[in-house]
Design a protein around this motif. Structure first.
Motif, PDB file in Angstrom:
ATOM      1  N   PRO A 110      52.006 -46.580 -33.395  1.00 27.21           N
ATOM      2  CA  PRO A 110      53.046 -45.519 -33.873  1.00 27.21           C
ATOM      3  C   PRO A 110      54.470 -46.156 -33.600  1.00 27.21           C
ATOM      4  O   PRO A 110      55.531 -45.573 -34.148  1.00 27.21           O
ATOM      5  CB  PRO A 110      52.914 -44.355 -32.869  1.00 27.21           C
ATOM      6  N   ASP A 170      61.301 -42.159 -34.307  1.00 33.11           N
ATOM      7  CA  ASP A 170      60.844 -40.720 -33.908  1.00 33.11           C
ATOM      8  C   ASP A 170      61.770 -39.966 -34.953  1.00 33.11           C
ATOM      9  O   ASP A 170      62.663 -40.300 -35.547  1.00 33.11           O
ATOM     10  CB  ASP A 170      61.268 -40.277 -32.657  1.00 33.11           C
ATOM     11  N   TYR A 217      47.976 -29.682 -41.926  1.00 34.50           N
ATOM     12  CA  TYR A 217      48.611 -30.916 -41.496  1.00 34.50           C
ATOM     13  C   TYR A 217      49.818 -31.297 -42.209  1.00 34.50           C
ATOM     14  O   TYR A 217      50.889 -31.597 -41.244  1.00 34.50           O
ATOM     15  CB  TYR A 217      47.466 -32.017 -41.345  1.00 34.50           C
ATOM     16  N   LEU A 240      54.115 -31.196 -40.704  1.00 30.22           N
ATOM     17  CA  LEU A 240      54.919 -32.423 -40.857  1.00 30.22           C
ATOM     18  C   LEU A 240      56.442 -31.949 -41.054  1.00 30.22           C
ATOM     19  O   LEU A 240      57.291 -32.714 -40.789  1.00 30.22           O
ATOM     20  CB  LEU A 240      54.437 -33.505 -41.800  1.00 30.22           C
ATOM     21  N   TYR A 262      52.401 -43.530 -41.274  1.00 29.14           N
ATOM     22  CA  TYR A 262      53.288 -42.482 -40.983  1.00 29.14           C
ATOM     23  C   TYR A 262      52.243 -41.279 -40.062  1.00 29.14           C
ATOM     24  O   TYR A 262      52.390 -40.643 -39.282  1.00 29.14           O
ATOM     25  CB  TYR A 262      53.673 -41.740 -42.244  1.00 29.14           C
ATOM     26  N   TYR A 263      50.888 -41.508 -40.355  1.00 25.25           N
ATOM     27  CA  TYR A 263      49.839 -40.813 -39.853  1.00 25.25           C
ATOM     28  C   TYR A 263      49.743 -41.264 -38.526  1.00 25.25           C
ATOM     29  O   TYR A 263      49.542 -40.599 -37.607  1.00 25.25           O
ATOM     30  CB  TYR A 263      48.419 -40.902 -40.786  1.00 25.25           C
ATOM     31  N   LYS A 295      51.733 -42.447 -36.801  1.00 24.96           N
ATOM     32  CA  LYS A 295      52.843 -41.871 -36.020  1.00 24.96           C
ATOM     33  C   LYS A 295      52.511 -40.479 -35.273  1.00 24.96           C
ATOM     34  O   LYS A 295      53.273 -39.701 -34.588  1.00 24.96           O
ATOM     35  CB  LYS A 295      54.256 -41.923 -36.738  1.00 24.96           C
ATOM     36  N   ASN A 296      51.840 -39.522 -36.380  1.00 23.72           N
ATOM     37  CA  ASN A 296      51.620 -38.188 -36.010  1.00 23.72           C
ATOM     38  C   ASN A 296      50.132 -37.975 -36.260  1.00 23.72           C
ATOM     39  O   ASN A 296      49.771 -37.131 -37.420  1.00 23.72           O
ATOM     40  CB  ASN A 296      52.156 -37.333 -37.434  1.00 23.72           C
ATOM     41  N   ILE A 351      48.977 -31.483 -34.831  1.00 29.01           N
ATOM     42  CA  ILE A 351      49.563 -33.180 -34.709  1.00 29.01           C
ATOM     43  C   ILE A 351      50.013 -33.013 -33.315  1.00 29.01           C
ATOM     44  O   ILE A 351      50.741 -32.243 -32.605  1.00 29.01           O
ATOM     45  CB  ILE A 351      50.906 -32.995 -35.812  1.00 29.01           C
TER      46      ILE A 351
END
Length: 259
Positions: A8, A13, A208, A212, A247-248, A250-251, A259
């Motif tokens: 991540p 952020d 999901y 985001l 990106y997933y 990361k979240n 999430i």
């Protein structure tokens, strides 16, 4: 140079992570040569697909246009003919880009699945246990999922047409909402590889992507921009898939599905 396995930490952020994820994926791919062959396979497949579509557009579609468009001897008939010809071609190219993304995504699914799986392994420094479907079973699952998403997308876009009943402002609202709906579904499209490996249903995937918020919309808008750039769009399919994977990560989805 191989990027550090900081998972991540590859992305910053906040919502800006979604905006730069597809472009960060280019650096990630360049830094991991073991992924190049998997990324090249969809690239060449897309060139073949694009060449076929272009041939159909130039020859078969052009013959249909010649029989459909009005003609005459006066100079203004010729002007009208070429004006309509350009407008119809532009409309056809818009449809072609949309089909190019969807069809290319389906045909390249086996390569993109392995590519995104290995991306997770490299970024996290460990593999993720996921159900291993057979080739044909995997293809059928992709087709079924894509069909459901496409139907849902078209239903939403059709529902937005009601805004055209409102003079002037209705068309403005429709354009803005249609753009963001498309960004939302592009986000869902290219994060679907990681979500499918976690066994999420379509309803859970939609929830999901919704959670985001602005970051997901930024990601979809960034993907759309990449596909609109000539020549780059041929290579952007694997880039978008890797970007969606980063990106997933990361979240990630937690055990409670959030999430």
């Amino acid at each position: 140079m191989v990027l550090p396995n900081n998972g991540p930490g590859i992305l910053p952020d906040g919502p800006v992570a979604g905006l730069i994820a597809p472009w960060r994926a280019i650096i990630f791919l360049l830094g991991n040569r073991g992924l190049w062959l998997l990324a090249l396979a969809p690239f060449f497949l897309n060139i073949l697909l694009f060449g076929l579509a272009l041939w159909l557009g130039i020859f078969a579609f052009q013959n249909w246009l010649h029989s459909w468009l009005p003609t005459g001897d006066a100079w203004w008939w010729s002007l009208l003919y070429y004006l309509l010809f350009v407008l119809v071609i532009l409309a056809f190219l818009g449809l072609l880009v949309y089909l190019f993304v969807i069809v290319g995504r389906i045909l390249a699914a086996p390569f993109l699945e392995i590519l995104t799986r290995r991306t997770e392994t490299i970024a996290l420094g460990r593999s993720h246990n996921a159900p291993d479907f057979g080739f044909w079973e995997g293809i059928l699952r992709v087709l079924f999922q894509e069909a459901k998403k496409m139907v849902l997308y078209l239903l939403i876009m059709a529902g937005l047409l009601v805004f055209h009943l409102v003079p002037v402002l209705g068309s403005v609202f429709y354009t803005i909402l249609a753009f963001w709906v498309t960004c939302f579904f592009l986000c869902l499209e290219f994060m679907d590889f990681s979500l499918e490996r976690r066994g999420l249903s379509l309803k859970a995937k939609l929830a999901y992507a919704w959670r985001l918020k602005l970051g997901g919309l930024f990601f979809g808008a960034s993907v759309m921009a990449g596909f609109l750039v000539p020549l780059l769009n041929l290579a952007f399919l694997p880039v978008a898939a890797v970007g969606g994977t980063l990106y997933y990560l990361k979240n990630p989805v937690k055990s409670n599905g959030r999430i």
